[in-house]
Design a protein around this motif. Structure first.
Motif, PDB file in Angstrom:
ATOM      1  N   ALA A 176       0.812  -1.209   0.000  1.00  0.00           N
ATOM      2  CA  ALA A 176       0.000   0.000   0.000  1.00  0.00           C
ATOM      3  C   ALA A 176       0.849   1.265   0.000  1.00  0.00           C
ATOM      4  CB  ALA A 176      -0.927  -0.002   1.215  1.00  0.00           C
ATOM      5  N   GLU A 177       2.087   1.167   0.491  1.00  0.00           N
ATOM      6  CA  GLU A 177       2.963   2.348   0.527  1.00  0.00           C
ATOM      7  C   GLU A 177       3.568   2.558  -0.846  1.00  0.00           C
ATOM      8  OE1 GLU A 177       6.842   4.168   2.926  1.00  0.00           O
ATOM      9  OE2 GLU A 177       6.212   2.103   3.258  1.00  0.00           O
ATOM     10  N   ARG A 178       3.368   3.729  -1.405  1.00  0.00           N
ATOM     11  CA  ARG A 178       3.899   4.023  -2.722  1.00  0.00           C
ATOM     12  C   ARG A 178       5.420   4.154  -2.677  1.00  0.00           C
ATOM     13  NH1 ARG A 178       0.254   6.487  -6.419  1.00  0.00           N
ATOM     14  NH2 ARG A 178      -1.547   5.109  -6.514  1.00  0.00           N
ATOM     15  N   GLY A 179       6.058   3.724  -3.752  1.00  0.00           N
ATOM     16  CA  GLY A 179       7.501   3.865  -3.875  1.00  0.00           C
ATOM     17  C   GLY A 179       8.164   2.543  -4.182  1.00  0.00           C
ATOM     18  N   LYS A 180       9.098   2.557  -5.130  1.00  0.00           N
ATOM     19  CA  LYS A 180       9.784   1.334  -5.520  1.00  0.00           C
ATOM     20  C   LYS A 180      10.543   0.727  -4.350  1.00  0.00           C
ATOM     21  CE  LYS A 180      13.043  -0.449  -8.990  1.00  0.00           C
ATOM     22  NZ  LYS A 180      13.943  -0.082 -10.118  1.00  0.00           N
ATOM     23  N   GLY A 181      11.146   1.573  -3.520  1.00  0.00           N
ATOM     24  CA  GLY A 181      11.882   1.065  -2.372  1.00  0.00           C
ATOM     25  C   GLY A 181      10.984   0.326  -1.400  1.00  0.00           C
ATOM     26  N   ALA A 182       9.791   0.857  -1.173  1.00  0.00           N
ATOM     27  CA  ALA A 182       8.849   0.198  -0.271  1.00  0.00           C
ATOM     28  C   ALA A 182       8.438  -1.156  -0.827  1.00  0.00           C
ATOM     29  CB  ALA A 182       7.622   1.089  -0.063  1.00  0.00           C
ATOM     30  N   ALA A 183       8.212  -1.229  -2.145  1.00  0.00           N
ATOM     31  CA  ALA A 183       7.799  -2.484  -2.770  1.00  0.00           C
ATOM     32  C   ALA A 183       8.914  -3.525  -2.722  1.00  0.00           C
ATOM     33  CB  ALA A 183       7.369  -2.240  -4.213  1.00  0.00           C
ATOM     34  N   VAL A 184      10.139  -3.107  -3.024  1.00  0.00           N
ATOM     35  CA  VAL A 184      11.265  -4.041  -2.990  1.00  0.00           C
ATOM     36  C   VAL A 184      11.503  -4.530  -1.563  1.00  0.00           C
ATOM     37  CG1 VAL A 184      13.764  -4.246  -3.315  1.00  0.00           C
ATOM     38  CG2 VAL A 184      12.364  -3.152  -5.073  1.00  0.00           C
ATOM     39  N   ARG A 185      11.390  -3.639  -0.600  1.00  0.00           N
ATOM     40  CA  ARG A 185      11.578  -4.037   0.802  1.00  0.00           C
ATOM     41  C   ARG A 185      10.578  -5.123   1.185  1.00  0.00           C
ATOM     42  NH1 ARG A 185       9.853  -2.993   6.101  1.00  0.00           N
ATOM     43  NH2 ARG A 185      11.564  -2.820   7.610  1.00  0.00           N
ATOM     44  N   MET A 186       9.307  -4.901   0.868  1.00  0.00           N
ATOM     45  CA  MET A 186       8.295  -5.906   1.197  1.00  0.00           C
ATOM     46  C   MET A 186       8.596  -7.236   0.517  1.00  0.00           C
ATOM     47  SD  MET A 186       4.166  -5.918   0.495  1.00  0.00           S
ATOM     48  CE  MET A 186       3.734  -5.026   1.984  1.00  0.00           C
ATOM     49  N   GLY A 187       8.949  -7.181  -0.760  1.00  0.00           N
ATOM     50  CA  GLY A 187       9.215  -8.409  -1.494  1.00  0.00           C
ATOM     51  C   GLY A 187      10.399  -9.175  -0.953  1.00  0.00           C
ATOM     52  N   LEU A 188      11.496  -8.488  -0.659  1.00  0.00           N
ATOM     53  CA  LEU A 188      12.689  -9.162  -0.151  1.00  0.00           C
ATOM     54  C   LEU A 188      12.445  -9.773   1.223  1.00  0.00           C
ATOM     55  CD1 LEU A 188      15.516  -6.680  -1.264  1.00  0.00           C
ATOM     56  CD2 LEU A 188      14.926  -8.889  -2.295  1.00  0.00           C
ATOM     57  N   LEU A 189      11.703  -9.067   2.068  1.00  0.00           N
ATOM     58  CA  LEU A 189      11.420  -9.600   3.393  1.00  0.00           C
ATOM     59  C   LEU A 189      10.506 -10.826   3.339  1.00  0.00           C
ATOM     60  CD1 LEU A 189      10.949  -6.362   5.538  1.00  0.00           C
ATOM     61  CD2 LEU A 189      12.816  -8.015   5.676  1.00  0.00           C
ATOM     62  N   ALA A 190       9.782 -10.974   2.245  1.00  0.00           N
ATOM     63  CA  ALA A 190       8.881 -12.122   2.097  1.00  0.00           C
ATOM     64  C   ALA A 190       9.581 -13.351   1.541  1.00  0.00           C
ATOM     65  CB  ALA A 190       7.705 -11.746   1.188  1.00  0.00           C
ATOM     66  N   THR A 191      10.855 -13.226   1.184  1.00  0.00           N
ATOM     67  CA  THR A 191      11.583 -14.355   0.605  1.00  0.00           C
ATOM     68  C   THR A 191      12.177 -15.237   1.695  1.00  0.00           C
ATOM     69  OG1 THR A 191      13.701 -13.171   0.488  1.00  0.00           O
ATOM     70  CG2 THR A 191      12.192 -12.966  -1.411  1.00  0.00           C
ATOM     71  N   SER A 192      12.568 -16.451   1.290  1.00  0.00           N
ATOM     72  CA  SER A 192      13.249 -17.362   2.217  1.00  0.00           C
ATOM     73  C   SER A 192      14.353 -18.155   1.524  1.00  0.00           C
ATOM     74  CB  SER A 192      12.242 -18.332   2.836  1.00  0.00           C
ATOM     75  OG  SER A 192      11.571 -19.082   1.827  1.00  0.00           O
ATOM     76  N   ALA A 193      14.555 -17.944   0.236  1.00  0.00           N
ATOM     77  CA  ALA A 193      15.525 -18.718  -0.543  1.00  0.00           C
ATOM     78  C   ALA A 193      16.963 -18.307  -0.193  1.00  0.00           C
ATOM     79  CB  ALA A 193      15.281 -18.517  -2.032  1.00  0.00           C
ATOM     80  N   PRO A 194      17.929 -19.190  -0.457  1.00  0.00           N
ATOM     81  CA  PRO A 194      19.330 -18.844  -0.201  1.00  0.00           C
ATOM     82  C   PRO A 194      19.860 -17.776  -1.147  1.00  0.00           C
ATOM     83  CG  PRO A 194      19.160 -21.030  -1.196  1.00  0.00           C
ATOM     84  CD  PRO A 194      17.776 -20.611  -0.846  1.00  0.00           C
ATOM     85  N   TYR A 195      19.260 -17.632  -2.325  1.00  0.00           N
ATOM     86  CA  TYR A 195      19.668 -16.613  -3.288  1.00  0.00           C
ATOM     87  C   TYR A 195      18.445 -15.791  -3.666  1.00  0.00           C
ATOM     88  CZ  TYR A 195      23.330 -20.141  -3.659  1.00  0.00           C
ATOM     89  OH  TYR A 195      24.292 -21.067  -3.373  1.00  0.00           O
ATOM     90  N   VAL A 196      18.614 -14.452  -3.632  1.00  0.00           N
ATOM     91  CA  VAL A 196      17.475 -13.554  -3.785  1.00  0.00           C
ATOM     92  C   VAL A 196      17.911 -12.351  -4.620  1.00  0.00           C
ATOM     93  CG1 VAL A 196      15.870 -12.048  -2.558  1.00  0.00           C
ATOM     94  CG2 VAL A 196      16.490 -14.243  -1.569  1.00  0.00           C
ATOM     95  N   GLY A 197      16.984 -11.805  -5.397  1.00  0.00           N
ATOM     96  CA  GLY A 197      17.299 -10.594  -6.139  1.00  0.00           C
ATOM     97  C   GLY A 197      16.043  -9.882  -6.561  1.00  0.00           C
TER      98      GLY A 197
END
Length: 261
Positions: free
Chosen positions: A73-94
């Motif tokens: 809901a928070e506008r901004g590419k940084g906010a979206a990337v932060r949410m996405g990365l925190l939702a990951t669990s894999a050993p390699y992420v990007g």
């Protein structure tokens, strides 16, 4: 690509704000490339409060492919990337941009380097081996060069902080992104800074990059906000006493079959 019961080894976050026009092609290209990789992989699309059909398009892919869709809901590419990365669990992420402006053949080198132990693989349009086609307008190109020179001391010497093609050790980036506070386009600088604080080291990756029409970044509208964000990031760097790590420009001929050394 993922198979039933296989643990996901690579997760790729795709932030998307009003990307209904570019997302179908972008996701199709990405999923096609992931099927060729030797590890199980998945995609996390983060709909950044879009007002078009972005979310519906992403959910359509999720019915038949390893795609998760999150809503930020928070506008901004940084906010979206932060949410996405925190939702990951894999050993390699990007993460990569929805337009897939960076040629996805680079994922083969990304995966090889991550497996070899490189903790931060950062796509660089300024790498001497990169091929860049139609890199935006002259004003935007000059502004990007100046911006990157201003922040190299914060970002481990990365030559191109704003290329939307960055990959990491999963544990490293999840620890780093927890400290990310920049919602806008300058978030890459803060993310790289925190990764370095947590022990990461930049490896610049040559890429093939094509300018794809439709970017939401505007020099006129976003420069002042980026300048304010950068001032705050630099102030935080002094508070964190963020260390400087020299760049590790990647020459593919020197890394074939070799570890990070």
């Amino acid at each position: 690509m993922t198979f039933a019961g296989d643990p996901v080894q690579l997760e790729i976050v795709v932030p998307a704000y009003n990307e209904a026009r570019r997302l179908p092609r972008g996701l199709s290209l990405l999923l096609h490339k992931l099927r060729d990789l030797p590890v199980s992989a998945a995609v996390v699309v983060v709909d950044n409060a879009s007002t078009d059909e972005t979310s519906a398009i992403a959910r359509g892919f999720a019915t038949s492919a390893p795609v998760r869709v999150l809503h930020c809901a928070e506008r901004g590419k940084g906010a979206a990337v932060r949410m996405g990365l925190l939702a990951t669990s894999a050993p390699y992420v990007g993460f990569c941009d929805a337009d897939m402006a960076t040629d996805l053949e680079s994922l083969d080198d990304v995966l090889r380097l991550l497996v070899e132990g490189h903790s931060m693989v950062v796509g660089s349009r300024r790498h001497p081996e990169s091929v860049v086609e139609e890199y935006g307008r002259p004003l935007r190109r000059m502004g990007a060069i100046i911006f990157n020179r201003l922040v190299r001391d914060l970002t481990g010497g990365a030559a191109d902080t704003q290329c939307g093609f960055k990959f990491f050790s999963g544990p490293l980036v999840r620890a780093a992104v927890a400290d990310l506070r920049t919602p806008g386009f300058a978030f890459d600088v803060e993310l790289l800074m925190h990764c370095i604080r947590h022990g990461g080291q930049v490896t610049d990756l040559p890429v093939v990059w094509r300018d794809v029409p439709g970017t939401t970044f505007s020099v006129r509208r976003h420069t002042l906000r980026c300048a304010r964000d950068l001032a705050r990031i630099r102030a935080n760097a002094r508070r964190f006493d963020a260390p400087y790590a020299p760049p590790r420009p990647l020459l593919l001929s020197e890394t074939q079959g070799a570890g990070p050394g």
